[in-house]
Design an enzyme around this catalytic site. Structure first.
Site, PDB file in Angstrom:
ATOM      1  N   LYS A 119       0.856 -25.914 -39.391  1.00 49.94           N
ATOM      2  CA  LYS A 119       2.144 -25.924 -39.509  1.00 49.94           C
ATOM      3  C   LYS A 119       3.881 -24.904 -38.681  1.00 49.94           C
ATOM      4  CE  LYS A 119       4.988 -23.824 -44.040  1.00 49.94           C
ATOM      5  NZ  LYS A 119       5.169 -23.146 -44.761  1.00 49.94           N
ATOM      6  N   LYS A 127      -0.480 -21.429 -38.751  1.00 48.78           N
ATOM      7  CA  LYS A 127       0.530 -20.949 -38.982  1.00 48.78           C
ATOM      8  C   LYS A 127       1.383 -20.612 -39.182  1.00 48.78           C
ATOM      9  CE  LYS A 127       3.633 -19.884 -43.483  1.00 48.78           C
ATOM     10  NZ  LYS A 127       3.618 -19.300 -44.797  1.00 48.78           N
TER      11      LYS A 127
HETATM   12  C1  PBG Z   1       5.061 -18.615 -47.929  1.00 45.86           C
HETATM   13  C2  PBG Z   1       5.405 -20.176 -46.996  1.00 45.86           C
HETATM   14  C3  PBG Z   1       7.032 -20.399 -46.567  1.00 45.86           C
HETATM   15  C4  PBG Z   1       6.365 -21.712 -46.330  1.00 45.86           C
HETATM   16  C5  PBG Z   1       5.378 -22.175 -47.212  1.00 45.86           C
HETATM   17  N1  PBG Z   1       4.624 -21.456 -47.411  1.00 45.86           N
HETATM   18  C6  PBG Z   1       7.015 -19.561 -46.001  1.00 45.86           C
HETATM   19  C7  PBG Z   1       6.892 -18.133 -44.907  1.00 45.86           C
HETATM   20  O1  PBG Z   1       5.962 -18.332 -44.909  1.00 45.86           O
HETATM   21  O2  PBG Z   1       8.266 -17.744 -44.641  1.00 45.86           O
HETATM   22  C8  PBG Z   1       7.358 -22.090 -45.196  1.00 45.86           C
HETATM   23  C9  PBG Z   1       7.417 -24.051 -45.614  1.00 45.86           C
HETATM   24  C10 PBG Z   1       8.860 -24.703 -44.975  1.00 45.86           C
HETATM   25  O3  PBG Z   1       9.388 -23.886 -44.595  1.00 45.86           O
HETATM   26  O4  PBG Z   1       9.152 -26.365 -45.966  1.00 45.86           O
HETATM   27  N2  PBG Z   1       4.168 -18.399 -46.922  1.00 45.86           N
END
Ligand code: PBG
Length: 328
Positions: A248, A195
């Site tokens: 992601k 991520k």
């Molecule tokens: C929380 C989380 C996030 C997303 C999914 N889980 C936001 C972040 O890490 O700031 C993003 C999902 C999206 O942008 O559709 N940790």
């Protein structure tokens, strides 16, 4: 042999031939629909930067899940928007919390729908960070305990899979051990393994009210320039017991999806995130692109890169487009 004996255009000459030699085929069951759950009854609050997506109370979520299931999409990913937050995020492990309520209601109404829960602290902490903050720093190891409690609470509520998205080191192992100790040995973990710290999460942070109040997430989410490091993240998560690994965002990271798939040959999930969704919708609203075509092109590219499943806000509309295409 080459041209003129070989003419690759031959197999493109009509729709029937083209469909026969198609290498990548999207199915509604490839998609996972994210849902934002809030308290109340009959609440449906549109998220401005994500046209077509709303925060919904549990009752509305159940209705939405029914529509999603009818379209052939088998899975949803739940994000909770609690009424109150705390310093450590421990309120996310409340058995009567918003996600736990939603899981129970959805599983009761639709037992066959796969309910996946996002496990993270950022939606539950007052400061909006994914970990516990001590002296202005995110404390990795203390965060693990809270995440494990949250995962077990989701499991007790009856979810089918937990998806930790916090990017703390060691959290997959901590969650796996806690689940096993609590008797949930068969509950799979889908880890947000690679991520990245990304500007594509902008609309989501509005939707889930989880933007960090100070600093950013660069001390725990990955640096966008790195690819080898993604393989190390995935390798560690698999060692710790992850059943599915996620990359992601998706679109700007197709190379990562491909490398992860070819290196590990395990089920890979890709998250087609909020900013990717918002770009498509904004351009379509201006009449600059046809969103139905663009959506299918984007989702196909993610699957072609190596994703087995795609978490996408387009899940419903993509499933409808596929239905229409088949009924024609
Ligand atoms: C929380 C989380 C996030 C997303 C999914 N889980 C936001 C972040 O890490 O700031 C993003 C999902 C999206 O942008 O559709 N940790």
């Amino acid at each position: 042999m080459g041209f003129p004996q070989i003419r690759l255009r031959r197999l493109r000459s009509n729709p029937a031939l083209r469909s026969m030699v198609r290498e990548t085929v999207l199915r509604p069951c490839d998609f996972i629909m994210p849902l934002f759950v809030c308290s109340g009854r009959a609440v449906e609050t549109p998220i401005e930067s994500m046209p077509g997506i709303s925060r919904m109370s549990v009752d509305r979520c159940v209705e939405e899940c029914r529509r999603i299931g009818k379209l052939g999409v088998n899975a949803v990913l739940l994000f909770g928007i609690p009424d109150t937050k705390d310093e450590t995020g421990e309120c996310g492990a409340d058995d009567h919390g918003i996600v736990q309520q939603a899981v129970r209601a959805i599983k009761k109404a639709l037992p066959d729908l796969l309910v996946i829960t996002d496990v993270c602290n950022c939606g539950y902490t007052t400061h909006g960070h994914c970990g516990i903050v001590i002296n202005g720093r995110i404390d990795n190891d203390r965060t693990l305990e809270v995440l494990a409690l949250q995962a077990i609470s989701h499991a007790r509520a009856g979810c089918d899979m937990v998806a930790p998205s916090d990017m703390m080191d060691g959290r997959v192992g901590a969650i796996r051990r806690a689940l096993d100790a609590a008797g949930f040995i068969d509950l799979p973990v889908m880890s947000y393994a690679a991520k990245y710290a990304s500007a594509f999460y902008g609309p989501f942070r509005e939707a889930a009210d989880c933007a960090p109040r100070f600093g950013d997430r660069r001390t725990y989410q990955m640096d966008m320039t790195n690819s080898d490091e993604a393989l190390r993240e995935v390798a560690l998560d698999l060692e710790e017991g992850a059943d599915i690994v996620m990359v992601k965002p998706a679109l700007a990271y197709l190379d990562i999806i491909h490398r992860v798939k070819t290196t590990f040959n395990v089920p890979v999930a890709a998250y087609n995130v909020s900013g990717e969704y918002a770009m498509v919708k904004a351009a379509a609203q201006k009449g600059w692109v046809r969103d139905d075509c663009i959506i299918m092109e984007i989702l196909t590219s993610i699957k072609r890169a190596g994703a087995s499943m795609i978490i996408t806000y387009h899940a419903k509309e993509a499933a409808s487009i596929l239905r229409e295409a088949y009924s024609r």
